[in-house]
Design an enzyme around this catalytic site. Structure first.
Site, mmCIF file in Angstrom:
data_model
loop_
_atom_site.group_PDB
_atom_site.id
_atom_site.type_symbol
_atom_site.label_atom_id
_atom_site.label_comp_id
_atom_site.label_asym_id
_atom_site.label_seq_id
_atom_site.Cartn_x
_atom_site.Cartn_y
_atom_site.Cartn_z
ATOM 1 N N GLU A 239 16.658 4.272 -1.593
ATOM 2 C CA GLU A 239 16.968 2.839 -1.649
ATOM 3 C C GLU A 239 17.303 2.357 -3.058
ATOM 4 O O GLU A 239 17.698 1.225 -3.267
ATOM 5 C CB GLU A 239 15.777 2.018 -1.117
ATOM 6 C CG GLU A 239 15.554 2.129 0.381
ATOM 7 C CD GLU A 239 14.634 3.278 0.793
ATOM 8 O OE1 GLU A 239 14.526 4.247 0.023
ATOM 9 O OE2 GLU A 239 14.028 3.189 1.884
ATOM 10 N N THR B 109 17.720 7.599 4.995
ATOM 11 C CA THR B 109 16.412 8.015 4.516
ATOM 12 C C THR B 109 15.487 8.087 5.717
ATOM 13 O O THR B 109 15.506 7.205 6.571
ATOM 14 C CB THR B 109 15.866 7.046 3.440
ATOM 15 O OG1 THR B 109 14.526 7.423 3.125
ATOM 16 C CG2 THR B 109 15.887 5.597 3.886
ATOM 17 N N LYS C 27 -8.874 5.961 0.883
ATOM 18 C CA LYS C 27 -9.831 4.904 0.567
ATOM 19 C C LYS C 27 -11.221 5.386 0.930
ATOM 20 O O LYS C 27 -11.535 5.561 2.103
ATOM 21 C CB LYS C 27 -9.469 3.628 1.325
ATOM 22 C CG LYS C 27 -9.861 2.407 0.569
ATOM 23 C CD LYS C 27 -9.098 1.209 1.040
ATOM 24 C CE LYS C 27 -9.420 0.045 0.126
ATOM 25 N NZ LYS C 27 -8.990 -1.215 0.677
ATOM 26 N N TRP D 272 -10.232 3.516 -4.179
ATOM 27 C CA TRP D 272 -9.017 4.264 -3.889
ATOM 28 C C TRP D 272 -9.007 5.573 -4.661
ATOM 29 O O TRP D 272 -9.344 5.612 -5.843
ATOM 30 C CB TRP D 272 -7.772 3.449 -4.276
ATOM 31 C CG TRP D 272 -7.576 2.239 -3.424
ATOM 32 C CD1 TRP D 272 -8.555 1.416 -2.970
ATOM 33 C CD2 TRP D 272 -6.351 1.723 -2.931
ATOM 34 N NE1 TRP D 272 -8.018 0.411 -2.227
ATOM 35 C CE2 TRP D 272 -6.666 0.571 -2.183
ATOM 36 C CE3 TRP D 272 -5.019 2.112 -3.044
ATOM 37 C CZ2 TRP D 272 -5.685 -0.192 -1.565
ATOM 38 C CZ3 TRP D 272 -4.047 1.343 -2.422
ATOM 39 C CH2 TRP D 272 -4.382 0.208 -1.688
HETATM 40 P P1 AMP Z 1 13.347 9.514 -1.074
HETATM 41 O O1 AMP Z 1 13.954 8.233 -0.722
HETATM 42 O O2 AMP Z 1 13.394 10.507 0.029
HETATM 43 O O3 AMP Z 1 13.919 10.056 -2.331
HETATM 44 O O4 AMP Z 1 11.792 9.294 -1.328
HETATM 45 C C1 AMP Z 1 11.327 8.327 -2.238
HETATM 46 C C2 AMP Z 1 9.843 8.469 -2.432
HETATM 47 O O5 AMP Z 1 9.536 9.726 -3.037
HETATM 48 C C3 AMP Z 1 9.248 7.461 -3.367
HETATM 49 O O6 AMP Z 1 9.000 6.230 -2.732
HETATM 50 C C4 AMP Z 1 7.963 8.153 -3.818
HETATM 51 O O7 AMP Z 1 6.918 7.988 -2.874
HETATM 52 C C5 AMP Z 1 8.370 9.606 -3.839
HETATM 53 N N1 AMP Z 1 8.684 10.009 -5.227
HETATM 54 C C6 AMP Z 1 9.882 10.072 -5.813
HETATM 55 N N2 AMP Z 1 9.774 10.517 -7.075
HETATM 56 C C7 AMP Z 1 8.460 10.738 -7.305
HETATM 57 C C8 AMP Z 1 7.695 11.206 -8.418
HETATM 58 N N3 AMP Z 1 8.256 11.560 -9.559
HETATM 59 N N4 AMP Z 1 6.355 11.279 -8.269
HETATM 60 C C9 AMP Z 1 5.754 10.937 -7.106
HETATM 61 N N5 AMP Z 1 6.417 10.519 -6.024
HETATM 62 C C10 AMP Z 1 7.756 10.411 -6.119
#
Ligand code: AMP
Length: 548
Positions: free
Chosen positions: A329, A185, A438, A443
């Site tokens: 993760e 990641t 912020k 927020w």
């Molecule tokens: P990744 O590990 O690349 O899949 O990224 C994970 C991150 O994507 C999460 O910690 C969120 O910040 C963002 N994320 C995943 N799904 C959503 C969702 N449905 N809405 C908003 N953010 C999301």
């Protein structure tokens, strides 16, 4: 006293064995990297996975060693998933959309012994030639379409290797905690971090994510994972859909609206999954060409927030949108926004409001939302804090890394997301903690502001980032890509926000751009968008005018 039930390990091989035995004739349809459609079955996939497992011995890859893949969603990638992991090796999916330097870092860090790549990625391999010494490179094609390379003269041909192997293989009786796959990641800073999944975590995640209030997968489904198999195992669908015995449709490299629509209609797809940018392209294409869906029933979306206006457009065509939240993760699924009984008979507008949340925790992942002191905040849908999770498919620590800072509270993984949770457990992502704005001590959620901007017919895509402000600390700036032929003014935007959110959170600045930058996994690249804003607005500080 211990229970007296059989201690049968949870191995990914058991998933394919079940599909091959009881859904042996069910089809797997792939659009190949070379172009043509390819058809196979679970029975055949099982046989070819055994050949893959034998090939691992022949290539001299020892149990526990990593096998890289640089490949689109297709049947060969799927048989590698099962053959590599099932034989005790680790299937390391590499995201080809990462920067070259990151890919080289990942291959070296994982110490991949072999890389299996679609022919499409030969130029990428060639450009990394000096970093790929000492490992075998296999092109996932047959002799007829095998590319040749002067830079990499020792390329091996996948089908030729496979043809030399036996279809019989004695799958090892692995410990269920054995590593099965590895996915890196990448944040916007620092080196990518490896998440090393186990057979146990993969099987449990597949079972939980297929449940009715999650993705509700069944043998009656035809499943099209648009989400790539190189990103968090395509959200586990190559395991969960196979476990369910669903027909599987793998789209290869063609992920544009027209190609996806054709595949959905031709194969009778009932369920699909991907990130919002893919669905935006599909919606735009169907609208421009006057098409509707005749078989599609459910569409899962995650990775970034799905704007409610897009959810509505699908729902009005009879497609139920399942907004989900997850992370690499978390294997990745943590929440899915399915409706609980009390919402099922409510008016569409009310249902849409619930579907626009990121959803409720699926069984198996525990959630805590805590403030800066680590105290749990109220579960009232208003108070927000940092989201911590734990569960059998949540990362404990990164692969070969000292970085453990993700664990703010012992035993809990800090997701880096700021969220609120309502009394029914529906989670709303306010922002990534580093993206939250912020202003004057309050927020502001960039996601909320982006969702409102997307309701304007003249807006194709929207992003909100902060800019520094002398008086308020930070102020939100709206950056939009206009729809074709549309022109947008800051007055239009101000009118759009009127009455929908508190006055002080309305962005005063508008930047209009031709395109927005995205990460390798399709998310808005907020660091770069902040740079664009800095450039476009020309100066930092207060009292900026809208730049158009
Ligand atoms: P990744 O590990 O690349 O899949 O990224 C994970 C991150 O994507 C999460 O910690 C969120 O910040 C963002 N994320 C995943 N799904 C959503 C969702 N449905 N809405 C908003 N953010 C999301």
């Amino acid at each position: 006293m211990l229970g007296m039930m059989m201690d049968v390990p949870l191995l990914v091989t058991s998933i394919l064995r079940h599909a091959a035995t009881y859904h042996g004739e069910t089809e797997i349809v792939s659009r190949t990297a070379e172009g043509p459609i390819h058809r196979t079955t679970y029975a055949e996939l099982w046989r070819r996975s055994q050949r893959v497992a034998n090939m691992m011995e022949r290539l001299g890859v020892k149990p526990g060693e990593r096998v890289g893949t640089l490949a689109w969603n297709g049947f060969r990638h799927l048989e590698l998933y099962y053959g590599v992991s099932g034989s005790g090796r680790v299937c390391h999916t590499i995201n080809p959309r990462l920067f070259k330097e990151q890919i080289a870092y990942i291959v070296e860090h994982a110490q991949d012994r072999v890389i299996f790549a679609d022919g499409t990625f030969l130029p990428l391999l060639e450009s990394l030639a000096d970093r790929l010494t000492g490992l075998a490179l296999v092109i996932m094609t047959d002799e007829a379409t095998m590319p040749r390379s002067d830079i990499l003269p020792n390329l091996l041909c996948y089908e030729t290797l496979l043809a030399a192997e036996s279809e019989d293989y004695d799958w090892p009786d692995l410990d269920e905690k054995t590593a099965s796959s590895l996915c890196y990641t990448s944040g916007t800073t620092g080196n990518p971090k490896g998440v090393l999944y186990s057979h146990r975590s993969t099987v449990l995640h597949a079972m939980a994510s297929a449940m009715p209030d999650a993705l509700a997968l069944s043998a009656g489904d035809c499943v099209l994972p648009v989400v790539p198999m190189f990103h968090v195992n395509a959200w586990g669908l190559p395991y969960s859909a196979v476990m369910a015995g669903a027909k599987l449709v793998l789209p290869g490299p063609r992920l544009d609206g027209e190609s996806l629509y054709e595949l959905i209609e031709a194969e009778g797809v009932t369920f699909t999954a991907g990130v919002p940018t893919v669905w935006l392209a599909l919606l735009e294409w169907t609208k421009a060409n006057g098409k509707s869906f005749s078989t599609l029933k459910r569409l899962a979306v995650g990775g970034s927030a799905m704007p409610p206006v897009m959810i509505e457009r699908f729902e009005k065509q009879g497609v139920t949108v399942l907004h989900a939240w997850g992370m690499t993760e978390l294997s990745p699924i943590g929440t899915v926004a399915s409706l609980t009984a009390k919402y099922r008979d409510r008016p569409l507008a009310e249902q849409l409001a619930v579907k626009a949340t990121q959803g409720r925790p699926i069984y198996g992942v525990e959630f805590r939302v805590v403030d800066g002191e680590g105290h749990d905040v109220a579960r009232d849908g208003v108070a927000f804090g940092s989201l911590l999770v734990r569960g059998p498919w949540v990362v404990e620590r990164y692969y070969e890394s000292e970085r453990t800072s993700a664990h703010a509270i012992e035993g809990w993984f800090d997701t880096g997301d700021v969220v609120s949770m309502d009394p029914d457990g529906y989670v709303r992502i306010v922002d990534r903690s580093k993206d939250v704005i912020k202003s004057g001590g309050e927020w502001i959620s960039s996601i909320d502001l982006e969702n409102i901007a997307m309701t304007h017919p003249g807006v194709k895509e929207a992003a909100v980032v902060s800019r520094p402000d002398e008086k308020w600390g930070e102020r939100p700036v709206l950056v939009v890509v206009p729809a074709q032929g549309a022109s947008l003014s800051s007055a239009d935007m101000a009118a759009l926000y009127e009455g929908k959110i508190a006055r002080w959170s309305v962005p005063e600045d508008l930047v209009v751009v031709e395109a927005l930058p995205h990460t390798a996994t399709g998310k808005l690249l907020k660091t770069e968008i902040r740079d664009i804003v800095r450039r476009e607005l020309g100066r930092e500080g207060d009292g900026m005018e809208a730049a158009q």
